[in-house]
Design an enzyme around this catalytic site. Structure first.
Site, short mmCIF file in Angstrom:
data_model
loop_
_atom_site.label_atom_id
_atom_site.label_comp_id
_atom_site.label_asym_id
_atom_site.label_seq_id
_atom_site.Cartn_x
_atom_site.Cartn_y
_atom_site.Cartn_z
N ASP A 1 21.82 37.79 -6.57
CA ASP A 1 22.25 37.76 -5.30
C ASP A 1 21.13 36.70 -4.65
OD1 ASP A 1 23.12 37.82 -2.66
OD2 ASP A 1 22.33 40.00 -2.18
N CYS B 1 0.80 -1.21 0.19
CA CYS B 1 0.08 0.03 -0.06
C CYS B 1 0.89 1.18 -0.11
CB CYS B 1 -0.92 -0.12 1.47
SG CYS B 1 -2.05 -1.31 1.50
#
Length: 472
Positions: free
Chosen positions: A448, A32
């Site tokens: 930056d 599962c």
């Protein structure tokens, strides 16, 4: 995660880990997904597997209730740039079905034995088993959503024979192909293919998903003739043409803006509704995977939001748009063309060099040009510009294999090869790395961008872009 932590995820039915691992129950012979709603098994009866293929290889069958084969793919393969991550992306694209293990190994630059050893050691299954699990899922989708004859589905799913197809379906789903078809969900809200209507699918994702931002971006970038976005925000439809290994396709994906209700601090996964019109059903797996990359459906929004949400600059943006995605592409040449010549230039190239569809569908009339078609010449006006010369060089490099931008390409190697092309702008290379190669950690050159945003800098820039705080 250790096994005790995994069991806690199973016990709490935590959907964040669907696709990250699978659990199997020895007393039932079933495997599962972690969020399976069934009664939690006792810890001593549970075994854990990194892939569905590994669970199937150990003799476990897929749960009919939670359908573990339908979960979003592991986000780990988006991040990892090593051989295993690259191999998983190529297998998902159908390379093993089309080219065999030898073809996969050749693309990775390893021997077939090395690829087998690495995948088995880390994932509990080799490339053949991983591809087999994917074929079984494709077969189930076709069985339950189309009226194609079973024999056609066998070959469309990538199986070499009907017998192999029958044996695999019995092993994986504990049912015959006819039984799998009979077990298809019925009733309200269930869609089934009808003649000429295409194959209806739900493209699953984990956690929250900011569909509006993705559709906004696709609308801005849509190349007429190849793509279109119609409708009003909140209910838009994205349609496009696809060039695939065996044929072509027209696909449509619906915008879905309903936000899943959070439980226990997490959001259950959702989906985008899609419909695929394929000229050859063998292309289903590849078409689905390319749409998943385009819409970034295998991402892990929890990991991304946790890291970026800790940054003071990004925290309010993440809170406003949890689960923001970084879209990819279905064709590696497309983002480079848009970056070099713009949408208008791309449209001109499509009209001149794109292959016209045999049967146009509304405004969709062409396939995006193949690299070979652009390698020798580009449209008038574009070819005389520096960007036109760079585009011609890129197309030639893609056509002759000097540059590889497929799902399994080495990202650093591809970047170096792109930068070696005449006139190539590093900003274009960064865009290609994000869109075509799916790199989640790209900082635009000269920007930056704090190191603290790693390994999700692509998503950080996307947050700033969507908020209007970043200009490309």
């Amino acid at each position: 995660m250790d096994e005790d932590t995994r069991y806690e995820a199973v016990r709490s039915r935590d959907g964040r880990f669907d696709g990250a691992f699978f659990f199997a129950v020895e007393t039932t012979g079933i495997y599962c997904r972690p969020s399976c709603p069934a009664v939690t098994p006792k810890r001593r009866n549970v075994r854990f597997y990194p892939t569905a293929a590994a669970a199937q290889g150990s003799g476990f069958r897929a749960c009919r209730r939670c359908r573990p084969d339908a979960v979003p793919g592991s986000a780990e393969w988006n991040v990892r740039a090593d051989a295993v991550g690259r191999a998983m992306r190529l297998i998902a694209d159908g390379v093993v079905d089309r080219e065999g293990v030898a073809g996969l190994a050749s693309r990775l630059g390893y021997s077939a034995r090395q690829v087998q050893r690495q995948l088995t050691a880390e994932l509990g299954a080799g490339p053949v088993a991983l591809a087999r699990a994917q074929r079984a899922h494709t077969a189930r989708v076709l069985l339950q959503t189309t009226d194609l004859p079973v024999t056609e589905i066998a070959f469309a799913s990538g199986f070499a024979s009907v017998r192999q197809f029958n044996d695999t379906i019995r092993e994986v789903y504990d049912a015959t192909p006819t039984g799998v078809r009979a077990a298809a969900p019925r009733g309200r809200g269930v869609r089934r293919a009808t003649p000429g209507a295409g194959i209806p699918l739900r493209l699953a994702h984990r956690g929250p998903y900011q569909a509006g931002a993705v559709f906004d971006q696709l609308a801005r970038e849509a190349v007429p003739g190849v793509e279109e976005v119609s409708g009003t925000p909140g209910g838009r439809t994205y349609r496009r043409t696809l060039r695939l290994p065996y044929g072509t396709a027209i696909v449509a994906v619906q915008e879905r803006t309903r936000t899943p209700k959070a439980t226990g601090g997490t959001h259950p996964g959702g989906w985008l509704d899609a419909r695929l019109h394929l000229t050859d059903p063998r292309d289903l797996t590849t078409a689905v995977q390319r749409l998943r990359r385009l819409f970034d459906l295998d991402a892990d929004p929890y990991a991304v939001d946790e890291r970026l949400g800790a940054d003071p600059r990004l925290a309010p943006l993440v809170a406003a748009r949890p689960g923001l995605r970084s879209p990819g592409t279905v064709d590696p040449l497309e983002p480079a063309v848009r970056a070099l010549v713009g949408v208008a230039g791309a449209e001109s190239l499509v009209r001149r060099y794109g292959k016209a569809l045999d049967a146009p569908c509304g405004t969709l009339t062409h396939l995006f040009p193949e690299p070979a078609a652009l390698a020798g010449s580009v449209s008038e006006g574009v070819s005389e510009s520096p960007s036109g010369h760079t585009l011609g060089a890129l197309a030639a490099a893609l056509a002759d294999g000097t540059v590889h931008l497929d799902p399994g390409a080495d990202r650093d190697g591809a970047e170096a090869a792109l930068l070696a092309l005449p006139g190539m702008d590093p900003a274009v290379v960064a865009a290609v790395r994000v869109r075509a190669l799916g790199d989640p950690d790209v900082a635009p050159p000269g920007a930056d961008v704090p190191e603290a945003w790693r390994p999700w800098r692509s998503y950080a820039v996307q947050h700033l872009r969507v908020a209007g705080e970043w200009r490309d």
